[in-house]
Structure formats: structure tokens, C-alpha cells
Write a protein that holds these residues in place. Structure first.
Motif, PDB file in Angstrom:
ATOM      1  N   GLY A  25       0.808  -1.210   0.000  1.00  0.00           N
ATOM      2  CA  GLY A  25       0.000   0.000   0.000  1.00  0.00           C
ATOM      3  C   GLY A  25       0.846   1.268   0.000  1.00  0.00           C
ATOM      4  N   ASN A  26       0.408   2.247   0.792  1.00  0.00           N
ATOM      5  CA  ASN A  26       1.171   3.494   0.931  1.00  0.00           C
ATOM      6  C   ASN A  26       1.857   3.555   2.299  1.00  0.00           C
ATOM      7  OD1 ASN A  26      -1.043   3.886   2.598  1.00  0.00           O
ATOM      8  ND2 ASN A  26      -1.320   6.036   2.042  1.00  0.00           N
ATOM      9  N   PHE A  27       2.078   2.370   2.888  1.00  0.00           N
ATOM     10  CA  PHE A  27       2.580   2.285   4.255  1.00  0.00           C
ATOM     11  C   PHE A  27       3.911   2.999   4.446  1.00  0.00           C
ATOM     12  CE2 PHE A  27       4.522   0.491   7.991  1.00  0.00           C
ATOM     13  CZ  PHE A  27       3.466   0.249   8.862  1.00  0.00           C
ATOM     14  N   LEU A  28       4.797   2.922   3.470  1.00  0.00           N
ATOM     15  CA  LEU A  28       6.127   3.516   3.637  1.00  0.00           C
ATOM     16  C   LEU A  28       6.056   5.030   3.785  1.00  0.00           C
ATOM     17  CD1 LEU A  28       8.277   1.445   1.117  1.00  0.00           C
ATOM     18  CD2 LEU A  28       7.700   0.954   3.505  1.00  0.00           C
ATOM     19  N   ILE A  29       5.012   5.633   3.228  1.00  0.00           N
ATOM     20  CA  ILE A  29       4.810   7.078   3.387  1.00  0.00           C
ATOM     21  C   ILE A  29       3.924   7.368   4.593  1.00  0.00           C
ATOM     22  CG2 ILE A  29       3.772   9.137   2.364  1.00  0.00           C
ATOM     23  CD1 ILE A  29       4.627   8.124  -0.367  1.00  0.00           C
ATOM     24  N   ALA A  30       2.728   6.776   4.609  1.00  0.00           N
ATOM     25  CA  ALA A  30       1.770   7.061   5.683  1.00  0.00           C
ATOM     26  C   ALA A  30       2.308   6.672   7.051  1.00  0.00           C
ATOM     27  CB  ALA A  30       0.453   6.335   5.406  1.00  0.00           C
ATOM     28  N   GLY A  31       3.130   5.624   7.088  1.00  0.00           N
ATOM     29  CA  GLY A  31       3.685   5.197   8.363  1.00  0.00           C
ATOM     30  C   GLY A  31       4.560   6.251   9.009  1.00  0.00           C
ATOM     31  N   GLN A  32       5.152   7.111   8.197  1.00  0.00           N
ATOM     32  CA  GLN A  32       6.040   8.143   8.718  1.00  0.00           C
ATOM     33  C   GLN A  32       5.285   9.346   9.286  1.00  0.00           C
ATOM     34  OE1 GLN A  32       9.604   8.976   6.243  1.00  0.00           O
ATOM     35  NE2 GLN A  32       8.857   7.381   4.867  1.00  0.00           N
ATOM     36  N   TYR A  33       3.962   9.379   9.093  1.00  0.00           N
ATOM     37  CA  TYR A  33       3.190  10.535   9.545  1.00  0.00           C
ATOM     38  C   TYR A  33       2.138  10.163  10.594  1.00  0.00           C
ATOM     39  CZ  TYR A  33       5.417  12.999   5.713  1.00  0.00           C
ATOM     40  OH  TYR A  33       6.345  13.567   4.864  1.00  0.00           O
ATOM     41  N   GLN A  34       2.296   8.989  11.226  1.00  0.00           N
ATOM     42  CA  GLN A  34       1.347   8.589  12.255  1.00  0.00           C
ATOM     43  C   GLN A  34       1.597   9.323  13.571  1.00  0.00           C
ATOM     44  OE1 GLN A  34      -1.328   6.519  11.349  1.00  0.00           O
ATOM     45  NE2 GLN A  34      -0.320   7.160   9.443  1.00  0.00           N
ATOM     46  N   THR A  35       2.823   9.722  13.805  1.00  0.00           N
ATOM     47  CA  THR A  35       3.168  10.517  14.993  1.00  0.00           C
ATOM     48  C   THR A  35       3.933  11.746  14.513  1.00  0.00           C
ATOM     49  OG1 THR A  35       5.154   9.144  15.288  1.00  0.00           O
ATOM     50  CG2 THR A  35       3.218   8.577  16.591  1.00  0.00           C
ATOM     51  N   PRO A  36       3.206  12.757  14.044  1.00  0.00           N
ATOM     52  CA  PRO A  36       3.858  13.962  13.505  1.00  0.00           C
ATOM     53  C   PRO A  36       4.758  14.625  14.541  1.00  0.00           C
ATOM     54  CG  PRO A  36       1.518  13.930  12.967  1.00  0.00           C
ATOM     55  CD  PRO A  36       1.742  12.842  13.970  1.00  0.00           C
ATOM     56  N   PRO A  37       5.891  15.137  14.114  1.00  0.00           N
ATOM     57  CA  PRO A  37       6.819  15.801  15.043  1.00  0.00           C
ATOM     58  C   PRO A  37       6.247  17.106  15.579  1.00  0.00           C
ATOM     59  CG  PRO A  37       7.505  16.166  12.782  1.00  0.00           C
ATOM     60  CD  PRO A  37       6.390  15.173  12.730  1.00  0.00           C
ATOM     61  N   SER A  38       6.737  17.511  16.716  1.00  0.00           N
ATOM     62  CA  SER A  38       6.320  18.784  17.311  1.00  0.00           C
ATOM     63  C   SER A  38       7.562  19.620  17.597  1.00  0.00           C
ATOM     64  CB  SER A  38       5.546  18.542  18.608  1.00  0.00           C
ATOM     65  OG  SER A  38       5.141  19.755  19.191  1.00  0.00           O
ATOM     66  N   PRO A  39       7.630  20.853  17.091  1.00  0.00           N
ATOM     67  CA  PRO A  39       6.616  21.505  16.253  1.00  0.00           C
ATOM     68  C   PRO A  39       6.585  20.923  14.839  1.00  0.00           C
ATOM     69  CG  PRO A  39       8.572  22.868  16.375  1.00  0.00           C
ATOM     70  CD  PRO A  39       8.810  21.726  17.329  1.00  0.00           C
ATOM     71  N   LEU A  40       5.485  21.153  14.154  1.00  0.00           N
ATOM     72  CA  LEU A  40       5.347  20.641  12.793  1.00  0.00           C
ATOM     73  C   LEU A  40       6.306  21.366  11.855  1.00  0.00           C
ATOM     74  CD1 LEU A  40       1.452  20.431  12.460  1.00  0.00           C
ATOM     75  CD2 LEU A  40       3.051  18.546  12.849  1.00  0.00           C
ATOM     76  N   PRO A  41       6.966  20.629  10.977  1.00  0.00           N
ATOM     77  CA  PRO A  41       7.857  21.282  10.008  1.00  0.00           C
ATOM     78  C   PRO A  41       7.055  22.046   8.971  1.00  0.00           C
ATOM     79  CG  PRO A  41       7.652  18.951   9.524  1.00  0.00           C
ATOM     80  CD  PRO A  41       6.953  19.165  10.837  1.00  0.00           C
ATOM     81  N   PRO A  42       7.677  22.965   8.261  1.00  0.00           N
ATOM     82  CA  PRO A  42       6.968  23.737   7.230  1.00  0.00           C
ATOM     83  C   PRO A  42       6.331  22.814   6.189  1.00  0.00           C
ATOM     84  CG  PRO A  42       9.113  24.704   7.690  1.00  0.00           C
ATOM     85  CD  PRO A  42       9.083  23.387   8.409  1.00  0.00           C
ATOM     86  N   GLY A  43       5.108  23.118   5.829  1.00  0.00           N
ATOM     87  CA  GLY A  43       4.428  22.338   4.805  1.00  0.00           C
ATOM     88  C   GLY A  43       3.575  21.213   5.335  1.00  0.00           C
ATOM     89  N   LEU A  44       3.736  20.841   6.609  1.00  0.00           N
ATOM     90  CA  LEU A  44       2.964  19.741   7.184  1.00  0.00           C
ATOM     91  C   LEU A  44       1.878  20.296   8.093  1.00  0.00           C
ATOM     92  CD1 LEU A  44       2.838  16.628   7.323  1.00  0.00           C
ATOM     93  CD2 LEU A  44       4.185  16.773   9.426  1.00  0.00           C
ATOM     94  N   SER A  45       0.657  19.821   7.912  1.00  0.00           N
ATOM     95  CA  SER A  45      -0.465  20.271   8.735  1.00  0.00           C
ATOM     96  C   SER A  45      -1.296  19.069   9.174  1.00  0.00           C
ATOM     97  CB  SER A  45      -1.338  21.260   7.963  1.00  0.00           C
ATOM     98  OG  SER A  45      -1.851  20.666   6.784  1.00  0.00           O
ATOM     99  N   VAL A  46      -1.757  19.102  10.407  1.00  0.00           N
ATOM    100  CA  VAL A  46      -2.593  18.030  10.955  1.00  0.00           C
ATOM    101  C   VAL A  46      -3.950  18.619  11.309  1.00  0.00           C
ATOM    102  CG1 VAL A  46      -2.831  16.308  12.755  1.00  0.00           C
ATOM    103  CG2 VAL A  46      -0.565  16.854  11.869  1.00  0.00           C
ATOM    104  N   THR A  47      -5.006  18.100  10.680  1.00  0.00           N
ATOM    105  CA  THR A  47      -6.360  18.592  10.884  1.00  0.00           C
ATOM    106  C   THR A  47      -7.272  17.407  11.188  1.00  0.00           C
ATOM    107  OG1 THR A  47      -7.097  18.343   8.589  1.00  0.00           O
ATOM    108  CG2 THR A  47      -5.864  20.344   9.138  1.00  0.00           C
ATOM    109  N   PRO A  48      -8.501  17.655  11.623  1.00  0.00           N
ATOM    110  CA  PRO A  48      -9.442  16.546  11.834  1.00  0.00           C
ATOM    111  C   PRO A  48      -9.682  15.734  10.568  1.00  0.00           C
ATOM    112  CG  PRO A  48     -10.233  18.531  12.920  1.00  0.00           C
ATOM    113  CD  PRO A  48      -9.063  18.943  12.086  1.00  0.00           C
ATOM    114  N   GLU A  49      -9.461  16.346   9.427  1.00  0.00           N
ATOM    115  CA  GLU A  49      -9.671  15.650   8.145  1.00  0.00           C
ATOM    116  C   GLU A  49      -8.485  14.771   7.772  1.00  0.00           C
ATOM    117  OE1 GLU A  49     -10.219  19.029   8.493  1.00  0.00           O
ATOM    118  OE2 GLU A  49     -12.347  18.605   8.833  1.00  0.00           O
ATOM    119  N   GLY A  50      -7.342  14.992   8.373  1.00  0.00           N
ATOM    120  CA  GLY A  50      -6.176  14.183   8.058  1.00  0.00           C
ATOM    121  C   GLY A  50      -4.879  14.951   8.181  1.00  0.00           C
TER     122      GLY A  50
END
Length: 294
Positions: free
Chosen positions: A193-218
Motif C-alpha cells: 500500500g502506501n505504508f512507507l509514506i503514511a507510516g512516517q506521519y502517524q506521529t507527527p513531530p512537534s513543532p510541525l515542520p513547514p508544509g505539514l499540517s494536521v487537521t481533523p480531516e487528516g
């Protein structure tokens, strides 16, 4: 000088052996043209994502790999010993000819021993790289790129988003401090699947790097004018591959690995139910969940 030349030649040989092979990439147009023949003894990996990917898998050596490596090591060591004997005899003759004179002689050759002789790491011999080119199919309008490759059956560890450039050498990041692994069975398409990509965004870093956003939609990654969903797991083969036997990849945690190519190191972020960490210790969450407590 002869010694330096000999050592340099050996180093170049080892460097050449260290390059992992490229996976045998298969393109959808080959299927359409009838140029693809499914091998029931071979292993296959299918993966996709919202952008082109590059990566490397380390195949866990099985007994056949170990036997082949040992055979090559024995043969190479025998040749190195034979060269050493000849070079030592030449050096002895040179030393005797220079006896009693201020003439300089070359450095005495170093005897190869089982403890110091190497033909490179076995993992670099059983590894496979893929991408970013040779996609199976692509849909630029919908940001969809897939890869389909034939590999030897076995257990594969995701070594990280790594590629080799003939001018710059190895580029990317090694997940040496923690990653995931999965099994590829013969005669089956393993759907990663897309595990190699999606797996890296299950625990987003804090603070979020530029370009990355976490919303209720995803979780979204902005690349130029595109806003890509990168945190949602997606599985499933395209219609062109559904006629073949397939199985969803069963990902498990993989422990620490050596940095074989001298690149930057990191670890795959924690993935709920799959991969966790206790400080720098890798935790196999699936194995932990399978333990039955009285």
C-alpha cells in the motif's frame, strides 16, 4: 607505492560490491502488451503513494544467502592469500637485494587473515533499491504513483528513503535506529500500500515542520501548489493486478541496523500497533499485543 595501488584496487572492488541491486521493476504497459509473465516461485512487492518514491529494502539473509556469501568469501580469501604469498616473496627478494645499502624498499605486504579480510557486508549483497523512476503507473492529475517489483522471496526490512546517484553517491536517510519489516512469499504479490509514506506521519513531530499540517480531516503535506494527504493508510491492487494471488503486507517492527553507506541516520516514527520506542529501544508492538497474560 605498490601497496597503495593494491589497497586502492581492493577498496574500489569492495565499493563496487556494496551497491545494492535494483529491484526488477515492472511497468503496467508491459502487462497490457502481454510482456509480463507471473513467476509462481518469485516474490512481488506493490506499493504506491501521492508522489514518486525512492527507497531501499534490506533482505534478511536466509541460509542460501549465507552459503553463497561464505563461498564467495572463501574464494576471495584464497585469491588474496595467493597474491600475498607472491608479493611477500617479491618483497623478500627486494629486501635481500638492498641488504647493506641505504636503498629504500617498499612496505612489507600485510598478511590477510580471517579476522581482517572482508568482501563487504552480506546485507548489501541481498538488498534491493527502487524508484524514483520506473513507476508501474502514474496519474499526475490525481497525484498517484505506484511501483511493482519482482524480488526474491524472504523477509525485507525498510532501510529508508535512499537512492544511489552516480555523481553524488548515496542520498537520503537510513532508518538505522528503527524501522519496519514484512515477509514476501513466493507466488504472491505483497501489497505494501502506501505504508512507507503514511507510516512516517502517524506521529507527527512537534513543532510541525513547514508544509505539514494536521487537521481533523487528516495529515497533509503541501508541495508547491499541491496539498497531499499523507497520513491515511490505503491498500489495494489496481485492476491490472487483481487476477494474481496477493496478500496485504504484515508489517512488524525491525531493530537497529548498521549504517552501511555512511549517510544520515534517523528512525521511522512510532506507528500505533506496529512500531514503538522506549528511549532508543525498538519495541515490536504487534509481538507485545500477541502475548497472552494469565
Amino acid at each position: 607505492m605498490k601497496n597503495a595501488t593494491f589497497l586502492m584496487a581492493g577498496a574500489l572492488l569492495l565499493a563496487a560490491q556494496a551497491h545494492p541491486a535494483r529491484a526488477q521493476s515492472i511497468e503496467e504497459k508491459q502487462l497490457v502488451a502481454g510482456k509480463f509473465s507471473f513467476d509462481p516461485a518469485g516474490g512481488y512487492i506493490y506499493l504506491h503513494g501521492p508522489f514518486r518514491q525512492m527507497g531501499m529494502f534490506l533482505k534478511v539473509p536466509d541460509q542460501a544467502d549465507v552459503d553463497a556469501y561464505r563461498k564467495d568469501w572463501d574464494e576471495a580469501f584464497a585469491k588474496a592469500r595467493a597474491k600475498y604469498v607472491k608479493r611477500l616473496a617479491s618483497w623478500e627478494s627486494e629486501r635481500k637485494a638492498a641488504a647493506g645499502t641505504p636503498a629504500k624498499i617498499s612496505e612489507k605486504p600485510v598478511e590477510p587473515t580471517p579476522e581482517t579480510f572482508t568482501i563487504g557486508n552480506i546485507e548489501t549483497r541481498t538488498s534491493m533499491s527502487f524508484g524514483p523512476q520506473y513507476v508501474f503507473s502514474k496519474d499526475n492529475a490525481n497525484n498517484y504513483y505506484s511501483y511493482f517489483m519482482k524480488v526474491k522471496p524472504g523477509t525485507y526490512v525498510y532501510y529508508g528513503p535512499i537512492m544511489f546517484d552516480v555523481n553524488a553517491g548515496y542520498l537520503g536517510t537510513c532508518f538505522c535506529m528503527g524501522s519496519v519489516q514484512f515477509e514476501v512469499k513466493p507466488g504472491v504479490i505483497t501489497d505494501a500500500g502506501n505504508f512507507l509514506i503514511a507510516g512516517q506521519y502517524q506521529t507527527p513531530p512537534s513543532p510541525l515542520p513547514p508544509g505539514l499540517s494536521v487537521t481533523p480531516e487528516g495529515t497533509f503535506l503541501t508541495m508547491g501548489k499541491q496539498k497531499l494527504e499523507v497520513g491515511k493508510f490505503e491498500w489495494g491492487l489496481p485492476a491490472s493486478l487483481k487476477a494474481f494471488p496477493s496478500a496485504q503486507a504484515d508489517f512488524h517492527a525491525a531493530g537497529k541496523m548498521d549504517n552501511h553507506f555512511g549517510i544520515s541516520i534517523a528512525r521511522m516514527p512510532a506507528i500505533p500497533g506496529v512500531l514503538g520506542y522506549q528511549r532508543d529501544k525498538v519495541i515490536d508492538l504487534k509481538a507485545a499485543a500477541a502475548v497472552v497474560h494469565p
